[in-house]
Scaffold this motif. Structure first.
Motif, short mmCIF file in Angstrom:
data_model
loop_
_atom_site.label_atom_id
_atom_site.label_comp_id
_atom_site.label_asym_id
_atom_site.label_seq_id
_atom_site.Cartn_x
_atom_site.Cartn_y
_atom_site.Cartn_z
N ALA A 74 43.82 64.01 36.18
CA ALA A 74 44.92 64.97 36.02
C ALA A 74 45.65 65.18 37.34
CB ALA A 74 44.38 66.29 35.49
N ALA A 75 44.91 65.19 38.45
CA ALA A 75 45.55 65.36 39.75
C ALA A 75 46.45 64.17 40.08
CB ALA A 75 44.48 65.54 40.83
N VAL A 76 46.03 62.98 39.69
CA VAL A 76 46.87 61.79 39.92
C VAL A 76 48.17 61.90 39.12
CG1 VAL A 76 47.01 59.30 39.58
CG2 VAL A 76 44.92 60.31 40.50
N LEU A 77 48.06 62.31 37.85
CA LEU A 77 49.27 62.49 37.04
C LEU A 77 50.18 63.56 37.64
CD1 LEU A 77 47.83 62.34 33.41
CD2 LEU A 77 49.11 60.58 34.62
N THR A 78 49.57 64.63 38.13
CA THR A 78 50.37 65.68 38.76
C THR A 78 51.08 65.16 40.00
OG1 THR A 78 48.82 67.35 37.95
CG2 THR A 78 50.27 67.99 39.76
N GLY A 79 50.38 64.35 40.79
CA GLY A 79 51.01 63.77 41.97
C GLY A 79 52.17 62.85 41.63
N ILE A 80 52.00 62.05 40.58
CA ILE A 80 53.09 61.15 40.16
C ILE A 80 54.30 61.96 39.72
CG2 ILE A 80 53.77 59.45 38.43
CD1 ILE A 80 50.89 58.42 38.48
N GLN A 81 54.06 63.03 38.93
CA GLN A 81 55.17 63.86 38.49
C GLN A 81 55.83 64.57 39.67
OE1 GLN A 81 55.74 67.33 38.33
NE2 GLN A 81 57.68 67.04 37.19
N ALA A 116 51.10 71.34 37.42
CA ALA A 116 50.05 71.80 38.33
C ALA A 116 48.87 72.40 37.58
CB ALA A 116 50.63 72.84 39.30
N LEU A 117 49.09 72.80 36.33
CA LEU A 117 48.00 73.37 35.54
C LEU A 117 47.09 72.31 34.93
CD1 LEU A 117 49.97 76.21 33.70
CD2 LEU A 117 48.45 76.44 35.67
N LEU A 118 47.48 71.03 35.02
CA LEU A 118 46.64 69.98 34.46
C LEU A 118 45.26 69.92 35.11
CD1 LEU A 118 49.34 69.04 33.13
CD2 LEU A 118 48.58 66.70 33.52
N PRO A 119 45.17 69.76 36.44
CA PRO A 119 43.83 69.74 37.04
C PRO A 119 43.11 71.08 36.95
CG PRO A 119 45.51 69.68 38.75
CD PRO A 119 46.21 69.51 37.45
N PRO A 138 49.98 70.36 29.90
CA PRO A 138 48.78 71.17 30.17
C PRO A 138 48.05 71.59 28.90
CG PRO A 138 50.78 72.43 30.62
CD PRO A 138 51.20 71.02 30.40
N SER A 139 48.78 71.76 27.80
CA SER A 139 48.11 72.09 26.54
C SER A 139 47.23 70.94 26.07
CB SER A 139 49.14 72.44 25.46
OG SER A 139 49.94 73.54 25.85
N ILE A 140 47.74 69.72 26.20
CA ILE A 140 46.92 68.55 25.86
C ILE A 140 45.72 68.46 26.79
CG2 ILE A 140 46.92 66.03 25.79
CD1 ILE A 140 49.81 66.12 24.90
N ALA A 141 45.91 68.80 28.05
CA ALA A 141 44.80 68.76 29.00
C ALA A 141 43.69 69.73 28.58
CB ALA A 141 45.29 69.10 30.41
N ILE A 142 44.07 70.92 28.13
CA ILE A 142 43.07 71.88 27.66
C ILE A 142 42.30 71.31 26.48
CG2 ILE A 142 42.76 74.13 26.57
CD1 ILE A 142 45.07 75.18 28.17
#
Length: 442
Positions: free
Chosen positions: A72-79, A167-170, A220-224
């Motif tokens: 999730a942090a990698v995806l956040t960094g890409i975004q 940012a809420l993903l990780p 982030p909802s999918i991440a939850i």
């Protein structure tokens, strides 16, 4: 040592409140977590109990969720990189680009700070730290909204505020789902309010607004959802592994939950012996210390003899978070102890399959959906000799249609023995005849 008769000593230590035994591992785990800090006080630093508590207190993500957090942090960094590029490309289109730039600067500083904190202190995020992150993200969103207000087009100008959602993903891997869901809801409402207040709602702008809102709230909802399903999957598999250990268990044994009580006795015994060794409680022991020692001895003896008529199946069901609330067992003659390891494995696999189907159909939590009855011993056409006997095992499964049971369930039943199945009044009845040794070696 003491004038107190031993048979008058209660099960608990003097001054302790006796609590009922936990019914599941989850209850025992929660009780242990609530008392571990109290138990650690006064414990010798070199004792086994103290080392165990220190090991359990070490930081780290549970159940492997840290790997999901890394992704999730990698995806956040890409975004984040894409959002910064988008912002720089449209720099000249902003009336005042410095406020969105300040929002991005604050976002990057906060991201670096959180990353360094996790690397330093481990993959744990306290409630205070999460609240601070939410405050920082609120500042980022506010700065971005104020900066893009003159443009009156949130769909094509929002950048740092969109990154706040990613940012809420990780964070979803480090905090409870309800807290992250609340943050997502607040962020979504903020975007809706900003869109209504700043952007004219027309057929041309509405698709962009909806897409932006989805981009902020859906990931982030999918991440939850993914994290929760992952944790449920891992916990279920861990539960199955622990239950499977009963396949090779003796015919009668003390269950795993007895270790919680034995750990308490171990801590008390270590403190008493340490006090004697360092001279703080000199010999001969005082009446109070002698009473404690006698209580410990009595409890240890009781642990050696109690539960010796409880079979492996009883412990496998009652100590399982999943099977314990969905399966009821009736085995008055303790016949489950006569089953061979292969028959035990088939019985457990069949139960897991039935419970899994029931949970997939939304069975009511806490109500047994599968009942298992062993006995009475009979022949029913099967050879019964001085060395073997026929043990009928009856499964009654409510809410589990026969057609929903796959080949794995029927193969597991076949390992128990020949079986017949029928459906009466919506209840699946399976009767398996298990030929076992009268005098098992286990």
């Amino acid at each position: 040592m003491s004038g107190i008769p031993e048979d008058t000593i209660s099960r608990g230590l003097p001054g302790e409140t006796v609590q009922p035994a936990p019914r599941t591992r989850r209850e025992a785990r929660e009780r242990y977590r609530g008392s571990e800090r109290r138990q650690a006080r006064g414990l010798p630093s070199t004792s086994t109990g103290a080392r165990s508590l220190r090991q359990a207190a070490k930081p780290g993500a549970s159940l492997g969720a840290g790997y999901l957090g890394l992704g999730a942090a990698v995806l956040t960094g890409i975004q984040t990189v894409a959002g910064i590029v988008f912002f720089l490309i449209r720099w000249t289109d902003f009336t005042d680009p410095w406020l969105p730039a300040a929002a991005w600067a604050l976002y990057i500083v906060a991201a670096v700070g959180v990353g360094l904190s996790l690397l330093t202190y481990g993959e744990r995020l306290t409630g205070l730290a999460f609240a601070l992150i939410c405050v920082v993200l609120a500042c980022v969103v506010t700065l971005d909204f104020v900066g893009i207000w003159p443009e009156h087009d949130i769909a094509h100008t929002a950048s740092a505020s969109v990154a706040a959602g990613f940012a809420l993903l990780p964070v979803a891997t480090l905090r409870p789902a309800r807290e992250v869901a609340a943050a997502i809801a607040v962020l979504g409402l903020a975007f809706i309010g900003m869109a209504v207040a700043s952007t004219p709602i027309t057929s041309d702008t509405l698709p962009g607004i909806v897409s932006t809102l989805a981009l902020v709230t859906v990931p982030p909802s999918i991440a939850i959802f993914v994290v929760q399903r992952f944790r449920q999957l891992v916990q279920r598999e861990l539960d199955r592994v622990l239950v499977q250990s009963n396949v090779q268990a003796p015919q009668f044994a003390v269950g795993m939950l007895a270790s919680d009580e034995l750990a308490r006795l171990d801590l008390a015994a270590e403190k008493l012996l340490d006090a004697v060794a360092n001279g703080s409680d000199p010999l001969p022991l005082s009446d109070a210390s002698a009473s404690v020692a006698a209580s410990l001895a009595t409890e240890l003896r009781l642990h050696l003899i109690e539960g010796r008529r409880e079979t492996w199946l009883y412990h496998a069901i009652t100590e399982s978070d999943n099977l314990g609330r969905s399966v009821s067992v009736a085995d008055p003659q303790s016949l489950a102890g006569h089953l061979s390891p292969a028959q035990r494995d088939g019985l457990l696999q069949a139960l897991w399959q039935m419970v899994g189907v029931a949970e997939g159909r939304g069975a009511q939590a806490g109500s047994p959906v599968v009942s298992v009855t062993l006995g009475p011993v009979g022949s029913d056409g099967h050879p019964v000799t001085d060395e073997t006997m026929d043990v009928p095992i009856v499964f009654e499964s409510r809410g589990v249609p026969r057609r929903r049971l796959g080949p794995t369930a029927w193969s597991a039943l076949q390992r128990i023995g020949p079986y017949t199945d029928s459906v009466r009044d919506g209840v699946l009845h399976v009767v398996a005849h298990c030929v076992v040794d009268r005098h098992p070696s286990m």
